[in-house]
Design a protein around this motif. Structure first.
Motif, PDB file in Angstrom:
ATOM      1  N   ILE A 132      10.646  -0.919  54.688  1.00  0.00           N
ATOM      2  CA  ILE A 132      10.161  -1.891  53.652  1.00  0.00           C
ATOM      3  C   ILE A 132      11.756  -2.430  53.854  1.00  0.00           C
ATOM      4  CG2 ILE A 132      11.120  -1.148  51.453  1.00  0.00           C
ATOM      5  CD1 ILE A 132       8.880  -2.969  50.436  1.00  0.00           C
ATOM      6  N   TYR A 133      11.889  -4.088  54.421  1.00  0.00           N
ATOM      7  CA  TYR A 133      12.833  -4.545  54.359  1.00  0.00           C
ATOM      8  C   TYR A 133      14.044  -4.489  52.918  1.00  0.00           C
ATOM      9  CZ  TYR A 133      16.673  -8.819  55.344  1.00  0.00           C
ATOM     10  OH  TYR A 133      17.447  -9.055  54.685  1.00  0.00           O
ATOM     11  N   PHE A 134      15.674  -3.720  53.340  1.00  0.00           N
ATOM     12  CA  PHE A 134      16.092  -4.619  52.560  1.00  0.00           C
ATOM     13  C   PHE A 134      17.679  -4.474  53.396  1.00  0.00           C
ATOM     14  CE2 PHE A 134      16.397   0.003  51.841  1.00  0.00           C
ATOM     15  CZ  PHE A 134      17.244   0.132  52.172  1.00  0.00           C
ATOM     16  N   GLU A 135      18.892  -5.029  52.323  1.00  0.00           N
ATOM     17  CA  GLU A 135      19.426  -6.225  53.276  1.00  0.00           C
ATOM     18  C   GLU A 135      20.781  -5.023  54.445  1.00  0.00           C
ATOM     19  OE1 GLU A 135      22.529  -7.880  50.480  1.00  0.00           O
ATOM     20  OE2 GLU A 135      20.921  -8.687  49.321  1.00  0.00           O
ATOM     21  N   CYS A 136      20.828  -4.157  54.148  1.00  0.00           N
ATOM     22  CA  CYS A 136      21.799  -3.667  55.036  1.00  0.00           C
ATOM     23  C   CYS A 136      21.168  -2.582  55.688  1.00  0.00           C
ATOM     24  CB  CYS A 136      23.018  -2.584  54.121  1.00  0.00           C
ATOM     25  SG  CYS A 136      22.766  -1.172  53.214  1.00  0.00           S
ATOM     26  N   LEU A 137      19.502  -2.097  55.399  1.00  0.00           N
ATOM     27  CA  LEU A 137      18.375  -2.019  56.218  1.00  0.00           C
ATOM     28  C   LEU A 137      19.119  -1.360  57.612  1.00  0.00           C
ATOM     29  CD1 LEU A 137      16.135   0.759  55.807  1.00  0.00           C
ATOM     30  CD2 LEU A 137      14.782  -1.487  56.513  1.00  0.00           C
ATOM     31  N   HIS A 138      19.668  -2.270  58.152  1.00  0.00           N
ATOM     32  CA  HIS A 138      19.635  -2.414  60.277  1.00  0.00           C
ATOM     33  C   HIS A 138      21.200  -1.320  60.233  1.00  0.00           C
ATOM     34  CE1 HIS A 138      22.780  -5.032  58.250  1.00  0.00           C
ATOM     35  NE2 HIS A 138      23.934  -4.687  59.292  1.00  0.00           N
ATOM     36  N   GLU A 139      21.355  -0.868  59.162  1.00  0.00           N
ATOM     37  CA  GLU A 139      22.762   0.171  59.619  1.00  0.00           C
ATOM     38  C   GLU A 139      22.385   1.114  59.836  1.00  0.00           C
ATOM     39  OE1 GLU A 139      26.382   0.606  57.263  1.00  0.00           O
ATOM     40  OE2 GLU A 139      26.121  -1.282  56.314  1.00  0.00           O
ATOM     41  N   LEU A 140      20.515   1.272  60.027  1.00  0.00           N
ATOM     42  CA  LEU A 140      20.071   2.707  59.498  1.00  0.00           C
ATOM     43  C   LEU A 140      18.875   2.321  60.343  1.00  0.00           C
ATOM     44  CD1 LEU A 140      19.622   5.916  59.412  1.00  0.00           C
ATOM     45  CD2 LEU A 140      18.253   5.457  57.781  1.00  0.00           C
ATOM     46  N   VAL A 141      17.832   1.975  60.513  1.00  0.00           N
ATOM     47  CA  VAL A 141      16.831   1.433  61.398  1.00  0.00           C
ATOM     48  C   VAL A 141      16.792   0.212  61.827  1.00  0.00           C
ATOM     49  CG1 VAL A 141      14.531   0.639  60.937  1.00  0.00           C
ATOM     50  CG2 VAL A 141      15.242   2.453  59.186  1.00  0.00           C
ATOM     51  N   LYS A 142      16.697   0.771  63.340  1.00  0.00           N
ATOM     52  CA  LYS A 142      17.120  -0.160  64.102  1.00  0.00           C
ATOM     53  C   LYS A 142      15.122  -0.859  64.509  1.00  0.00           C
ATOM     54  CE  LYS A 142      21.596   0.516  64.545  1.00  0.00           C
ATOM     55  NZ  LYS A 142      22.153  -0.045  64.089  1.00  0.00           N
ATOM     56  N   ALA A 200      28.307  -1.723  54.285  1.00  0.00           N
ATOM     57  CA  ALA A 200      28.043  -3.024  53.692  1.00  0.00           C
ATOM     58  C   ALA A 200      28.606  -2.891  52.042  1.00  0.00           C
ATOM     59  CB  ALA A 200      26.697  -3.104  52.808  1.00  0.00           C
ATOM     60  N   MET A 201      28.267  -1.115  51.797  1.00  0.00           N
ATOM     61  CA  MET A 201      29.098  -1.051  50.145  1.00  0.00           C
ATOM     62  C   MET A 201      30.541  -1.241  50.531  1.00  0.00           C
ATOM     63  SD  MET A 201      27.979   2.210  48.190  1.00  0.00           S
ATOM     64  CE  MET A 201      26.856   1.418  47.215  1.00  0.00           C
ATOM     65  N   LYS A 202      31.116  -0.141  51.358  1.00  0.00           N
ATOM     66  CA  LYS A 202      33.087  -0.756  52.124  1.00  0.00           C
ATOM     67  C   LYS A 202      33.037  -1.383  51.297  1.00  0.00           C
ATOM     68  CE  LYS A 202      35.627   0.254  55.132  1.00  0.00           C
ATOM     69  NZ  LYS A 202      36.521   0.899  56.949  1.00  0.00           N
TER      70      LYS A 202
END
Length: 428
Positions: free
Chosen positions: A356-366, A199-201
């Motif tokens: 706790i949720y934030f936008e790109c957390l799915h890249e790490l926590v499934k 997401a940062m890329k």
């Protein structure tokens, strides 16, 4: 009113930089391609990713100048590596006189001179690998030094500095706007860039016109599940001073050594978890923000020694993380584009998390695979009830998440670094 003042002070700062560079004009002498300066205008002890960079470089035969503040002790592996030379810089304290913006400008100018001196003092580096944030004023200073010393500048984007500043000052504050403009302009002057998420890329490419390579945070090799014997030693140590770790019931036999979590029969060496043991939950924010936990860590300092079987404990944090049953992450990204490194360490120990949720957390926590994602305290409470309803049964969802982590064969830092960073350095 503030703009002319900023311009005048900036001119003074640039003039002083010019004088210092003129002084060193004859001292630019390459000493071979091996030296890399890994720099962070922050606390080295709390910059694990930059320490990992230094260790990986040293592992491949590079000499490393590791530059930063020394408020917190770096990892023992960093301190003991003969290829890594730590270059300490002291944090400047500006007199609390006048408007805050003036104090901040004076501090920045002082940091420019301090960082410039430190970077010009070391042997000629082939690369300067710089952490951002903090990037103000370190990006501009590192770029100037690279220009003069014919080095290459690599920026490792962990987040955006201006988004962190906006948490304190608000998004419309002049300092925040200056910081945003600064990162956007000076960030483009780097030769290479790494960042911590895809997401940062994408954001760097779209909004900054900066091409970056995603280098995910990965756990170091010393983050792993703690053997039961080592857990028992830890819990017995803690039980001397903390009631939570003391046995709930007395041992049936005097030769049985018992904590709240483990019991050892010294007659035959049999070691097991206590049948009705409580769950051990840790929070990713506790290492630095919780006063009681800081006291606990201080009390455990003498425990970091060679134990009976000759195995050295790499870090008490690793042992605690590897002994826990669940991690809770309360990290919220200021930009929504970085990931919590403590969760990375937890996953290295095969420790499931609630985050706790934030936008790109799915890249790490499934979600529902290696942990759970929650949005508020009510949702977290329901998740904790569900996860611990049958604890410590091996058939519950908590153990399923742990098994998924154990079977995932996740990359470690060294492997990821060799695949991502090493080819770039080798090609240059």
């Amino acid at each position: 009113m503030a703009a002319p003042m900023v311009q005048a002070l900036a001119a003074v700062g640039l003039a002083l930089c010019g004088l210092l560079l003129w002084r060193w004009r004859g001292r630019v002498r390459p000493v071979g391609p091996g030296l890399v300066c890994v720099a962070v205008l922050g606390d080295l002890g709390r910059s694990p990713r930059m320490q990992y960079h230094a260790l990986s470089l040293a592992r491949h035969g590079r000499r490393v100048a590791l530059l930063g503040f020394l408020h917190t002790k770096p990892h023992n592996d960093t301190l003991c590596n003969e290829r890594i030379h730590i270059v300490p810089i002291s944090e400047l304290k500006v007199l609390q006189v006048g408007p805050k913006i003036l104090q901040y400008i004076i501090k920045v100018i002082a940091q420019v001179l301090q960082l410039l001196y430190a970077l010009m003092k070391i042997d000629h580096p082939s690369y300067i690998l710089l952490q951002n944030p903090p990037g103000l004023p370190s990006i501009a200073v590192a770029w100037i030094v690279c220009l003069v010393r014919r080095s290459k500048l690599i920026i490792d984007w962990h987040n955006y500095g201006y988004t962190i500043m906006s948490l304190t000052h608000g998004t419309s504050h002049p300092i925040v706007n200056i910081a945003k403009w600064y990162e956007k302009i000076f960030g483009r002057l780097s030769d290479h860039n790494f960042c911590v998420t895809n997401a940062m890329k994408e954001d760097l490419q779209m909004n900054y016109n900066i091409k970056a390579i995603t280098l995910y945070d990965k756990p170091a090799a010393f983050f792993k599940e703690t053997p039961l014997e080592l857990q028992h030693k830890l819990f017995m140590k803690l039980a001397k001073d903390y009631d939570s770790f003391k046995a709930r019931t007395e041992s049936a036999h005097p030769d049985v050594e018992k904590s709240a979590f483990t019991e050892l029969d010294v007659r035959n060496g049999s070691l097991a978890h206590v049948k009705e043991r409580p769950a051990l939950l840790i929070s990713s924010t506790s290492w630095t923000e919780d006063e009681d936990f800081s006291i606990l860590l201080k009390a455990l300092e003498d425990y970091e020694q060679y134990i009976n079987d000759g195995v050295r404990i790499p870090s008490i944090i690793c042992v605690i993380t590897g002994s826990a049953d669940l991690g809770v992450c309360l990290h919220k990204s200021s930009s929504g584009l970085d990931l919590p490194m403590k969760v990375v360490d937890m996953f290295g120990c095969c420790l499931p998390v609630c985050a706790i949720y934030f936008e790109c957390l799915h890249e790490l926590v499934k979600h529902d695979e290696n942990g759970l994602i929650f949005r508020d305290s009510n949702e977290l409470a329901e998740q904790l009830k569900m996860l611990f309803s049958e604890f410590p049964s091996i058939d519950g969802k908590l153990q399923l998440f742990r098994r998924n982590l154990q079977e995932s064969k996740q990359l470690r830092w060294d492997e990821s670094w060799d695949q991502t960073v090493l080819p770039l350095l080798s090609s240059n």
